[in-house]
Design an enzyme around this catalytic site. Structure first.
Site: not given
Ligand code: FAE
Length: 551
Positions: A406, A491, A529
């Site tokens: 990117e 990621h 991503n």
């Molecule tokens: P996630 O979205 O991390 O959700 C997990 C949730 O569970 C969170 O809200 C936590 O607070 C919650 N949690 C965790 N442990 C506990 C617990 N014990 N009890 C209660 N709640 C809990 O998981 N991906 C893209 O495709 N495009 C992008 O442009 C991109 N940019 C990114 C930029 C940044 C700065 C970051 C950090 C990530 C980026 N990503 C991007 C990655 C993407 O956001 C990530 O792959 C997904 O959010 C993962 O989705 P999940 O549902 O696995």
């Protein structure tokens, strides 16, 4: 299509189908107040109460990111009252400055999860550290440190969608088939990827506007220099509303993507999950989100279902209460790190001892490597930069340096001449989560040296561009005299791999009624991503689970 664990899955279905009545019967919950605030308008009919100690619920989802949001929508649409437990806060209340989120150049306590200092991946600039002290608070971005890598994750209702760059990329089909051979790719590419793209609100930038606006000069410069070295570039879809962005540029609306906002949240423009999947789930009237509660234990309950222990925390992270709730079904959606840590520790501590020995395996950083180049003064990148990336270098087909990079903004508010890239390399290295009985915590075995293969791939591409352009790397962005941003990932993927630690649909077959629905299912690297893949897989798996286990 293979399904090595089909037999155990059949057993799961047998048990599960019996409990549809119980599922619905379990809907009678106790009362309490809840901030389901980001969805309060659409969710007026929702059972507005936070979980109380002793509750029994039909479906409990741990985490509100992509996997959790899809699970919640499809469960509630199937008529099942659903409780999400989310450790972060609901990002719906403005602070003293009238804004919900802080910007990157004026970070405050809202930026980071329980930290004393901000911790940006680009940590330095021209010899100076640019992170700053903040008050400890349940901020929106966590940089979780393991011994060899720090993992950035979103915290709050919407998970990673609150902090990410919104890049919404469907993976290359041949690579998807390589990493997930047990999944029917026809179904994925004809049905579930389109469904995910629609549900997420993916859109494309107006290319004519892209070519003319000062806000994307950095991306045009990145494209020009890549193309001059013979690399292919491509536009990248996004969930940021590009029509809104055009209005920002025209001065008609409040700036967000053009106002230096992204990794600490966007106050406008971005279709994060609280505005899409979760809002739709709330509109069914069957969703409740209990915020500032962190799940710490899941174990079989006496009789049936699972006991879910959770700590309620205050805004400084202090534990104010512990609750135990019984759930007929539990959907693990705490993200690759959160879900892996929970399951690994439950197995090791004997609460879910029969989990597969595969639990904790197969984690990868999606090959993430960040790097910056110093352009010549005649190749400026602009003092005005959109925070939302929309252009990538696609070198995936080159076996000597497979990567998708990117072209990232560096919205410093001044001309830096820097081209910044977040490369997703085809780094094959993997690590495992393992329980440390000394500390009682879960470690990740990733060593920083495992990034060398990714660096080598990135180096081939950017060395070539530097050579052609007569330019050099910036060595001041990731420390002092440090070229590669190789100590972190945006990621995290894997840890509870599909069809290995779970069955082919995310069920934990040893424990009927336990499911995994998030990025921990994806084997370490998806080549782009990841959130579109996580969403589409969750759509596929939830459709199967609801039709065979529940209805
Ligand atoms: P996630 O979205 O991390 O959700 C997990 C949730 O569970 C969170 O809200 C936590 O607070 C919650 N949690 C965790 N442990 C506990 C617990 N014990 N009890 C209660 N709640 C809990 O998981 N991906 C893209 O495709 N495009 C992008 O442009 C991109 N940019 C990114 C930029 C940044 C700065 C970051 C950090 C990530 C980026 N990503 C991007 C990655 C993407 O956001 C990530 O792959 C997904 O959010 C993962 O989705 P999940 O549902 O696995």
């Amino acid at each position: 299509m293979t399904d090595s664990r089909a037999n155990r899955a059949d057993a799961t279905r047998g048990v599960a189908s019996v409990s549809r009545r119980r599922f619905l019967a379990g809907a009678g919950l106790t009362a309490g107040a809840i901030a389901l605030s980001s969805m309060s308008t659409s969710a007026s009919a929702a059972p507005n109460r936070t979980l109380a100690d002793g509750d029994r619920v039909p479906a409990l989802v741990i985490g509100s990111g992509y996997g959790g949001a899809v699970a919640a929508l499809r469960l509630t649409q199937a008529g099942i009252p659903t409780q999400i437990v989310e450790m972060g806060r609901s990002w719906d209340t403005p602070g003293a400055d009238g804004k919900i989120f802080c910007g990157m150049l004026n970070a405050d306590k809202r930026s980071m999860w329980l930290a004393d200092k901000t911790d940006q991946p680009v940590s330095n600039f021209m010899g100076f550290g640019i992170n700053k002290s903040i008050d400890r608070y349940v901020g929106v971005l966590e940089s979780e440190r393991f011994s060899g890598i720090k993992v950035y994750q979103g915290r709050g209702v919407g998970g990673g969608s609150l902090v990410n760059g919104g890049m919404a990329v469907t993976p290359k089909r041949n690579f998807f088939e390589e990493i997930l051979p047990s999944v029917d790719s026809n179904e994925m590419y004809n049905k579930y990827f389109p469904r995910a793209n629609t549900g997420l609100g993916v859109n494309n930038i107006d290319q004519a506007w892209f070519e003319s606006t000062e806000w994307y000069k950095f991306a045009r410069t990145g494209r020009k220099t890549a193309q001059r070295s013979g690399f292919t570039t491509t536009f990248v879809p996004n969930v940021y509303d590009f029509e809104y962005m055009k209005k920002e540029a025209a001065g008609q609306v409040t700036k967000s993507g053009l106002g230096g906002e992204v990794i600490y949240g966007n106050n406008a423009g971005k279709k994060s999950l609280d505005k899409t999947y979760l809002a739709q789930a709330a509109a069914t009237g069957k969703l409740t989100i209990t915020t500032l509660h962190r799940v710490t234990k899941v174990a079989p309950a006496a009789g049936s279902g699972y006991s879910v222990t959770m700590e309620q925390i205050n805004e400084q992270g202090g534990v104010v209460a512990t609750k135990v709730v019984t759930a007929d079904r539990v959907f693990f959606a705490a993200g690759s790190v959160g879900t892996s840590k929970l399951l690994v520790s439950m197995k090791a501590q004997g609460h879910l001892p029969n989990l597969s020995s595969q639990v904790g395996e197969g984690w990868g950083n999606n090959g993430n490597i960040m790097v910056g180049r110093a352009n010549h003064m005649w190749d400026a990148t602009g003092s005005k930069q959109a925070t939302i990336p929309t252009m990538g270098i696609d070198n995936w087909a080159d076996p000597t340096a497979p990567l998708f990079a990117e072209i990232a903004p560096l919205p410093a508010g001044l001309e830096t001449y820097v081209s910044l890239y977040l490369a997703i390399t085809k780094n094959p290295e993997r690590a495992r989560f393992q329980f440390n009985s000394g500390t009682g915590k879960v470690d990740l075995t990733w060593a920083q040296s495992q990034n060398q293969k990714g660096i080598d791939m990135a180096k081939k591409v950017f060395d070539k561009i530097n050579k052609k352009e007569g330019t050099i790397y910036r060595t001041d962005l990731f420390g002092v005299y440090k070229t590669w941003g190789d100590d972190f990932t945006y990621h995290p993927l894997g840890g509870v791999l599909l069809n290995k630690a779970t069955d082919n649909f995310g069920r934990l077959p040893e424990y009927p009624g336990l499911y995994v629905v998030d990025g921990s299912l994806v084997p370490g690297n998806v080549g782009v991503n990841p959130f579109v893949t996580i969403t589409a897989l969750a759509e596929r798996n939830m459709e199967k689970i609801i039709s065979t286990d529940i209805q």
